[in-house]
Design a protein around this motif. Sequence first.
Motif, PDB file in Angstrom:
ATOM      1  N   CYS A 185       0.819  -1.219   0.000  1.00 56.27           N
ATOM      2  CA  CYS A 185       0.000   0.000   0.000  1.00 56.27           C
ATOM      3  C   CYS A 185       0.847   1.261   0.000  1.00 56.27           C
ATOM      4  N   VAL A 186       2.156   1.156   0.271  1.00 58.32           N
ATOM      5  CA  VAL A 186       3.022   2.327   0.183  1.00 58.32           C
ATOM      6  C   VAL A 186       2.953   2.940  -1.208  1.00 58.32           C
ATOM      7  N   LYS A 187       2.737   2.115  -2.229  1.00 58.69           N
ATOM      8  CA  LYS A 187       2.630   2.619  -3.594  1.00 58.69           C
ATOM      9  C   LYS A 187       1.193   2.597  -4.099  1.00 58.69           C
ATOM     10  N   TYR A 188       0.467   1.554  -3.748  1.00 64.38           N
ATOM     11  CA  TYR A 188      -0.826   1.330  -4.386  1.00 64.38           C
ATOM     12  C   TYR A 188      -2.038   1.679  -3.533  1.00 64.38           C
ATOM     13  N   GLY A 189      -1.817   2.046  -2.273  1.00 64.56           N
ATOM     14  CA  GLY A 189      -2.938   2.486  -1.464  1.00 64.56           C
ATOM     15  C   GLY A 189      -3.640   1.351  -0.744  1.00 64.56           C
ATOM     16  N   VAL A 190      -4.700   1.710  -0.024  1.00 65.48           N
ATOM     17  CA  VAL A 190      -5.436   0.775   0.824  1.00 65.48           C
ATOM     18  C   VAL A 190      -6.799   0.476   0.215  1.00 65.48           C
ATOM     19  N   THR A 191      -7.589  -0.312   0.907  1.00 64.26           N
ATOM     20  CA  THR A 191      -8.864  -0.783   0.366  1.00 64.26           C
ATOM     21  C   THR A 191      -9.745   0.355  -0.127  1.00 64.26           C
ATOM     22  N   ARG A 192      -9.871   1.415   0.669  1.00 64.69           N
ATOM     23  CA  ARG A 192     -10.755   2.521   0.295  1.00 64.69           C
ATOM     24  C   ARG A 192     -10.417   3.085  -1.086  1.00 64.69           C
ATOM     25  N   ASP A 193      -9.168   3.037  -1.469  1.00 63.85           N
ATOM     26  CA  ASP A 193      -8.741   3.586  -2.753  1.00 63.85           C
ATOM     27  C   ASP A 193      -9.252   2.768  -3.939  1.00 63.85           C
ATOM     28  N   TYR A 194      -9.788   1.583  -3.674  1.00 66.05           N
ATOM     29  CA  TYR A 194     -10.236   0.700  -4.759  1.00 66.05           C
ATOM     30  C   TYR A 194     -11.739   0.448  -4.759  1.00 66.05           C
ATOM     31  N   ALA A 273      11.122  10.886   1.487  1.00 66.08           N
ATOM     32  CA  ALA A 273      11.057  12.335   1.306  1.00 66.08           C
ATOM     33  C   ALA A 273      11.532  12.766  -0.075  1.00 66.08           C
ATOM     34  N   THR A 274      12.216  11.891  -0.790  1.00 66.41           N
ATOM     35  CA  THR A 274      12.666  12.220  -2.145  1.00 66.41           C
ATOM     36  C   THR A 274      11.545  12.081  -3.172  1.00 66.41           C
ATOM     37  N   GLY A 275      10.385  11.579  -2.731  1.00 70.00           N
ATOM     38  CA  GLY A 275       9.299  11.323  -3.664  1.00 70.00           C
ATOM     39  C   GLY A 275       9.315   9.919  -4.226  1.00 70.00           C
ATOM     40  N   ALA A 276      10.134   9.053  -3.646  1.00 69.26           N
ATOM     41  CA  ALA A 276      10.221   7.669  -4.109  1.00 69.26           C
ATOM     42  C   ALA A 276       8.882   6.961  -3.949  1.00 69.26           C
ATOM     43  N   LEU A 281       8.186  -1.363   1.020  1.00 69.72           N
ATOM     44  CA  LEU A 281       9.276  -0.926   1.895  1.00 69.72           C
ATOM     45  C   LEU A 281       8.906  -1.335   3.318  1.00 69.72           C
ATOM     46  N   GLU A 282       9.424  -2.482   3.729  1.00 68.99           N
ATOM     47  CA  GLU A 282       9.111  -3.078   5.020  1.00 68.99           C
ATOM     48  C   GLU A 282      10.346  -3.053   5.915  1.00 68.99           C
ATOM     49  N   SER A 283      10.112  -3.144   7.216  1.00 65.23           N
ATOM     50  CA  SER A 283      11.244  -3.196   8.135  1.00 65.23           C
ATOM     51  C   SER A 283      11.017  -4.257   9.202  1.00 65.23           C
ATOM     52  N   LEU A 284      12.134  -4.802   9.675  1.00 66.42           N
ATOM     53  CA  LEU A 284      12.167  -5.748  10.793  1.00 66.42           C
ATOM     54  C   LEU A 284      13.187  -5.234  11.794  1.00 66.42           C
ATOM     55  N   ASP A 285      12.819  -5.227  13.084  1.00 65.70           N
ATOM     56  CA  ASP A 285      13.815  -4.853  14.077  1.00 65.70           C
ATOM     57  C   ASP A 285      14.590  -6.103  14.514  1.00 65.70           C
ATOM     58  N   ARG A 318      12.026  -1.391 -16.504  1.00 64.86           N
ATOM     59  CA  ARG A 318      13.164  -1.962 -15.796  1.00 64.86           C
ATOM     60  C   ARG A 318      14.177  -0.891 -15.416  1.00 64.86           C
ATOM     61  N   GLU A 319      14.452   0.041 -16.310  1.00 67.09           N
ATOM     62  CA  GLU A 319      15.441   1.080 -16.021  1.00 67.09           C
ATOM     63  C   GLU A 319      15.004   1.931 -14.835  1.00 67.09           C
ATOM     64  N   ALA A 320      13.712   2.258 -14.782  1.00 70.67           N
ATOM     65  CA  ALA A 320      13.207   3.066 -13.667  1.00 70.67           C
ATOM     66  C   ALA A 320      13.326   2.305 -12.355  1.00 70.67           C
ATOM     67  N   ALA A 321      13.039   0.993 -12.393  1.00 68.24           N
ATOM     68  CA  ALA A 321      13.173   0.182 -11.187  1.00 68.24           C
ATOM     69  C   ALA A 321      14.629   0.142 -10.723  1.00 68.24           C
ATOM     70  N   GLU A 322      15.538  -0.019 -11.667  1.00 65.27           N
ATOM     71  CA  GLU A 322      16.958  -0.054 -11.315  1.00 65.27           C
ATOM     72  C   GLU A 322      17.404   1.263 -10.691  1.00 65.27           C
ATOM     73  N   GLN A 323      16.895   2.359 -11.223  1.00 69.30           N
ATOM     74  CA  GLN A 323      17.262   3.668 -10.689  1.00 69.30           C
ATOM     75  C   GLN A 323      16.721   3.853  -9.268  1.00 69.30           C
ATOM     76  N   GLU A 324      15.507   3.367  -9.039  1.00 69.61           N
ATOM     77  CA  GLU A 324      14.922   3.523  -7.708  1.00 69.61           C
ATOM     78  C   GLU A 324      15.652   2.650  -6.687  1.00 69.61           C
ATOM     79  N   VAL A 325      16.012   1.437  -7.081  1.00 64.06           N
ATOM     80  CA  VAL A 325      16.773   0.573  -6.179  1.00 64.06           C
ATOM     81  C   VAL A 325      18.136   1.200  -5.881  1.00 64.06           C
ATOM     82  N   ALA A 326      18.774   1.765  -6.897  1.00 61.60           N
ATOM     83  CA  ALA A 326      20.069   2.415  -6.687  1.00 61.60           C
ATOM     84  C   ALA A 326      19.929   3.612  -5.746  1.00 61.60           C
TER      85      ALA A 326
END
Length: 498
Positions: A185-194, A273-276, A281-285, A318-326
């Motif tokens: 949902c960080v990119k595609y949103g939550v249930t209400r958006d659909y 904050a860069t607009g990515a 994008l998940e995290s584990l402590d 693919r190029e855009a994905a590579e740039q975002e990962v970089a």
Amino acid sequence: MIPSNTSASTGLGDSMTGTAPVAAGRTDRVELANRVVNELGSELTPGAVSVEPGVVAGHAADQAPFGAVGAAVALVRARTVQDVQATLRFASRLGVPVVPQGTRTGISGGANAVDGCILLSVERMDSILEINTGEQTVTVEPGVINQTLKEALVPHGLAYPPDPGSVAICSIGGNVATNAGGLCCVKYGVTRDYVRELKVVLADGTLTRLGHRTAKGVAGLDLAGLFVGSEGTLGVVVEVTLRLVPLLPPPLTAVAAFATERAAASAVAAFMATGARPSMLESLDRHAIALLNEFGDFGLDAEAGALLMMQSNGDGHREAAEQEVAAFAATAEHHGALDVAFSTDPEDSDALVATRRMAQPAFERHAQAHGGGQLLDDVCLPRMALPEFYDRLETIRARTGLMIAVVAHAGDGNVHPSVFFDAQDPESTRQAHEAFEEIMDIGLQLGGTITGEHGVGSLKRAWLPRELDEGSRRLHRSIKDAVDPRGILNPGKQLAEL
């Protein structure tokens, strides 16, 4: 302490929004059960109603730990819209509480029985009614499983993005009830958006259509949006039309290890904050990493204080994905990442997501082996506040000595701390409940919300008035009283203390 559920009256339901009881006196449970079988049962699909104690008790709760569960009178397993209408007409006439249910995978107590209620399950209403490839929409009954829907859409080149952690077992109706989110949902949103359109049965049995099937529509108030996330307190959803997107392209994957949770959180805030727009994008402590490694051979870095799991699909380029990962790697390294690993292998991407989805099973196993206590929180914060949140969480750990493991939809600022404790030890239980509530308080202090996707239910009902101002509370009360004047729909839950 977390407040216990307030039971509705046995038979004649009280309005739980502060108004007076809807009627004097109580209907005897045996008499009510007989009326359910003889009066209501005659209007329902054969076999839809049960008053057998074992069957009713087996459907009386969702997955919320330590939530109060009342004694329901009957269970209605609706198969048709008419079953739902008949049940609500009957309940409205007698003032009997009704608790709507789906697959009961929620963890906030929203589907728990209250005393004297009828449990109204729509789990058996599980048909995909229409896949409209031209309009890129799908219409389903509420009992359709999220993963089942996703799989049905693949041959049509379409996708339904919201993907809760319980995607394999949760229903679309339940997703609508809680406005569920998930990993992407960080990119595609939550249930209400659909949600385009809902068909809802109101408390008096009226069937109504809310929203629009068209891509645009502003005729009237956004009542469909109002009902999304209402947790069965305003009506029972019996049909959902959802917008779809083209099948999601395969992503590239990166994993970054950090020495501390703060460093990882700082990297998340800076990257977003860069607009990515990563597709995940998940995290584990460190505690989550350790519990996952105990649970299975996932190959996670046991020395890391935190891990970030990132994916980008570049909108199919693919190029855009590579740039975002970089760009993610550069940001992670700037914020002290110990290591950043990449993969272009789809199997690695699938394995990464599968690992993240195993966090809760790993947590449950740990809890069962260490006293049985786990309270799973759900606080959503401004992303810039994430570093301070982790700092404050560490003070709770230090003060209580409790293990608190955190997984997070980090790109959204939605953190899920799990507080582990010995449920047989009163002092450990007290400390855990206090920690659970302190986490919510920290969330509000940092400009966040008490729940990002799990809902309020009975678990957090006392906290909702603390988040909402008086004007908002008044609107909530007025809406509830307008659509459910007898207060029969899911009393004692989300709106109970407004």
